[in-house]
Design a protein around this motif. Structure first.
Motif, PDB file in Angstrom:
ATOM      1  N   ASN A 158       0.814  -1.221   0.000  1.00 47.49           N
ATOM      2  CA  ASN A 158       0.000   0.000   0.000  1.00 47.49           C
ATOM      3  C   ASN A 158       0.850   1.274   0.000  1.00 47.49           C
ATOM      4  N   LEU A 159       2.169   1.144  -0.141  1.00 53.37           N
ATOM      5  CA  LEU A 159       3.027   2.327  -0.127  1.00 53.37           C
ATOM      6  C   LEU A 159       2.716   3.291  -1.288  1.00 53.37           C
ATOM      7  N   PRO A 160       2.476   2.831  -2.512  1.00 55.99           N
ATOM      8  CA  PRO A 160       2.131   3.793  -3.577  1.00 55.99           C
ATOM      9  C   PRO A 160       0.892   4.617  -3.281  1.00 55.99           C
ATOM     10  N   VAL A 161      -0.160   3.977  -2.760  1.00 59.13           N
ATOM     11  CA  VAL A 161      -1.373   4.734  -2.461  1.00 59.13           C
ATOM     12  C   VAL A 161      -1.167   5.661  -1.267  1.00 59.13           C
ATOM     13  N   ILE A 162      -0.286   5.279  -0.346  1.00 54.43           N
ATOM     14  CA  ILE A 162       0.032   6.180   0.773  1.00 54.43           C
ATOM     15  C   ILE A 162       0.677   7.461   0.254  1.00 54.43           C
ATOM     16  N   VAL A 163       1.627   7.318  -0.669  1.00 52.20           N
ATOM     17  CA  VAL A 163       2.273   8.501  -1.256  1.00 52.20           C
ATOM     18  C   VAL A 163       1.258   9.341  -2.017  1.00 52.20           C
ATOM     19  N   ALA A 164       0.364   8.684  -2.752  1.00 54.55           N
ATOM     20  CA  ALA A 164      -0.647   9.416  -3.526  1.00 54.55           C
ATOM     21  C   ALA A 164      -1.606  10.177  -2.608  1.00 54.55           C
ATOM     22  N   LEU A 165      -2.046   9.544  -1.522  1.00 53.93           N
ATOM     23  CA  LEU A 165      -2.959  10.210  -0.596  1.00 53.93           C
ATOM     24  C   LEU A 165      -2.275  11.389   0.107  1.00 53.93           C
ATOM     25  N   TYR A 166      -1.014  11.201   0.489  1.00 55.10           N
ATOM     26  CA  TYR A 166      -0.278  12.298   1.118  1.00 55.10           C
ATOM     27  C   TYR A 166      -0.162  13.490   0.167  1.00 55.10           C
ATOM     28  N   THR A 167       0.178  13.211  -1.098  1.00 59.60           N
ATOM     29  CA  THR A 167       0.310  14.288  -2.079  1.00 59.60           C
ATOM     30  C   THR A 167      -1.011  15.015  -2.270  1.00 59.60           C
ATOM     31  N   LEU A 168      -2.107  14.275  -2.295  1.00 60.73           N
ATOM     32  CA  LEU A 168      -3.427  14.893  -2.462  1.00 60.73           C
ATOM     33  C   LEU A 168      -3.753  15.819  -1.295  1.00 60.73           C
ATOM     34  N   ALA A 169      -3.448  15.379  -0.088  1.00 60.89           N
ATOM     35  CA  ALA A 169      -3.784  16.192   1.084  1.00 60.89           C
ATOM     36  C   ALA A 169      -2.889  17.413   1.228  1.00 60.89           C
ATOM     37  N   VAL A 170      -1.606  17.268   0.850  1.00 60.39           N
ATOM     38  CA  VAL A 170      -0.669  18.353   1.079  1.00 60.39           C
ATOM     39  C   VAL A 170      -0.906  19.527   0.137  1.00 60.39           C
ATOM     40  N   GLN A 171      -1.719  19.320  -0.910  1.00 56.78           N
ATOM     41  CA  GLN A 171      -2.003  20.407  -1.839  1.00 56.78           C
ATOM     42  C   GLN A 171      -3.027  21.398  -1.316  1.00 56.78           C
ATOM     43  N   GLY A 172      -3.714  21.084  -0.227  1.00 59.09           N
ATOM     44  CA  GLY A 172      -4.470  22.101   0.489  1.00 59.09           C
ATOM     45  C   GLY A 172      -5.949  22.195   0.218  1.00 59.09           C
ATOM     46  N   ASN A 173      -6.503  21.320  -0.620  1.00 60.14           N
ATOM     47  CA  ASN A 173      -7.953  21.336  -0.857  1.00 60.14           C
ATOM     48  C   ASN A 173      -8.618  20.462   0.197  1.00 60.14           C
ATOM     49  N   ARG A 174      -9.060  21.089   1.272  1.00 63.17           N
ATOM     50  CA  ARG A 174      -9.543  20.322   2.425  1.00 63.17           C
ATOM     51  C   ARG A 174     -10.827  19.558   2.120  1.00 63.17           C
ATOM     52  N   ARG A 175     -11.722  20.153   1.375  1.00 63.98           N
ATOM     53  CA  ARG A 175     -12.965  19.448   1.061  1.00 63.98           C
ATOM     54  C   ARG A 175     -12.670  18.199   0.227  1.00 63.98           C
ATOM     55  N   ARG A 176     -11.789  18.337  -0.737  1.00 60.82           N
ATOM     56  CA  ARG A 176     -11.400  17.178  -1.544  1.00 60.82           C
ATOM     57  C   ARG A 176     -10.721  16.112  -0.684  1.00 60.82           C
TER      58      ARG A 176
END
Length: 414
Positions: free
Chosen positions: A104-122
């Protein structure tokens, strides 16, 4: 920690700082490629080796790994599709029968990248979908292979960890940006305040120079005219007028030194004190002899006045007398200085022609500014029956709040 330990730790700390600086200097695509390599180094061996009782790695296993790694190359530009692809690959491994700790390491990196971009609702929507999907996969796999993936509740929690970490990093970055913006705004405010003070100081110096130079030259011109007229018939009068010219010049030099003294450093020569009520008789004497008879009338004690009030009163009288001599054509003028009930009233009244009155000039502006700086007010205008009056009311202690009601027209000679 001992001193030796601290000294020995410094090289490692500096090395980490250099490495971090070099990584930050890399272009984004190079960083993405490096992330893919690192994730592949950990995920590949985990996918290659599986528990003996479960399905072993085959072409489908490596296909899912290749899709996950290739998707991570676009994690910055398309975070949601990348999270979907890597999440689907992770679920495919579980449903296909592969058991591993780092799949699950690839999806962990993908989820972290999504959250760090700052769109909280997304981030919230993605967290809800990822958590429910992970729980559903855990339930399905558990029925087939004795739940090797763990409890469904725990499987619902792990997708939230990278999302929370990314949210924390994003919030910290936003706070740092806000602090930097506040510091920049504070610096701009300090610069504007410094510029405002510089402008005010320039205006003050310009006003002082105007008062000293223009008014002293006017008085010297008056006395020089008297000396020329009396040079042949009244030599003593001419000598006295020239002495007045000399004294006026010396006084102007002293006042100029006091005015520009603020431009010197603390090691400069001491400057003369600014003029005040004690110099009014000499001021009136300098303007006499030019065809205008000036009377000085004072009531009340002149001691204990605030320095700003004394200077303002002196400069107002100086400006008013200059206007009388230059523009009014008056034969008589009266200077009245009355202190009563904590208020200093200064008045200059002449019998000149009202037609000599012009538009507002720098003299009137200067008088108003001086009166306002001392906390008082001023009224300028013609009087009934002929003549012109300048009247200022100032608080004796320099406090603000003293105002006067304008009487007549608010005009003055330039």
């Amino acid at each position: 920690m001992t001193t030796f330990d601290r000294l020995s730790d410094r090289p490692g700390k500096h090395a980490r700082q250099r490495l971090t600086g070099r990584l930050r200097a890399l272009p984004p695509r190079a960083v993405d490629a490096l992330v893919v390599v690192v994730v592949g180094m950990f995920t590949g061996p985990d996918a290659a080796v599986n528990e003996p009782q479960y399905r072993q790695a085959d072409w489908f296993t490596w296909l899912l790994l290749a899709l996950s790694l290739l998707a991570l190359l676009g994690r910055r530009r398309r975070p949601v599709p990348v999270a979907v692809v890597t999440g689907a690959a992770c679920a495919g491994w579980a449903l296909y029968g592969h058991i591993g700790e780092l799949l699950n390491l690839p999806v962990i990196v993908a989820l972290y990248t999504l959250a760090v971009q700052g769109n909280r609702r997304r981030t919230l929507r993605t967290g809800l979908v990822a958590s429910l999907t992970s729980g559903a996969v855990a339930l399905w796999v558990g029925n087939e292979v004795v739940n090797p993936q763990g409890l469904p509740v725990l499987e619902m929690l792990w997708p939230l960890v990278p999302l929370l970490l990314g949210e924390v990093v994003c919030t910290r970055g936003q706070l740092l940006d806000e602090y930097a913006a506040r510091a920049a705004r504070a610096e701009q405010d300090r610069e504007r305040e410094a510029a405002r003070r510089v402008r005010e100081e320039r205006v003050r110096i310009a006003r002082e120079l105007h008062d000293v130079v223009a008014h002293t030259v006017t008085a010297m011109t008056v006395q020089a005219g008297v000396a020329l007229d009396a040079f042949d018939v009244r030599p003593e009068t001419a000598r006295e007028a020239m002495r007045q010219v000399r004294d006026s010049g010396k006084g102007a030099v002293r006042e100029l030194r006091a005015t520009v003294g603020v431009l010197r450093d603390g090691d400069g020569d001491p400057v003369e004190p600014m003029p005040g009520m004690g110099q009014l008789p000499q001021l009136v004497e300098r303007f006499e002899g030019g065809g205008v008879e000036i009377t000085l009338r004072r009531e009340g004690a002149a001691d204990g006045l605030a320095s700003v009030v004394e200077l303002a009163a002196y400069r107002i009288v100086q400006e008013a007398l200059t206007n009388v001599v230059r523009h009014s054509g008056a034969r008589h003028a009266t200077v009245s200085v009355v202190r009563q009930d904590g208020v200093l009233a200064v008045e200059v009244l002449d019998d000149g022609l009202p037609s000599a009155m012009g538009k507002d000039g720098f003299g009137l502006i200067g008088m108003r500014e001086r009166a306002a700086a001392a906390g008082g007010g001023i009224d300028c205008g013609p009087v009934s029956g002929g003549g012109f009056r300048v009247r200022a009311v100032l608080p004796a202690d320099g406090g603000a709040g003293v105002t006067i009601r304008a009487e007549g027209n608010a005009g003055a000679r330039p």
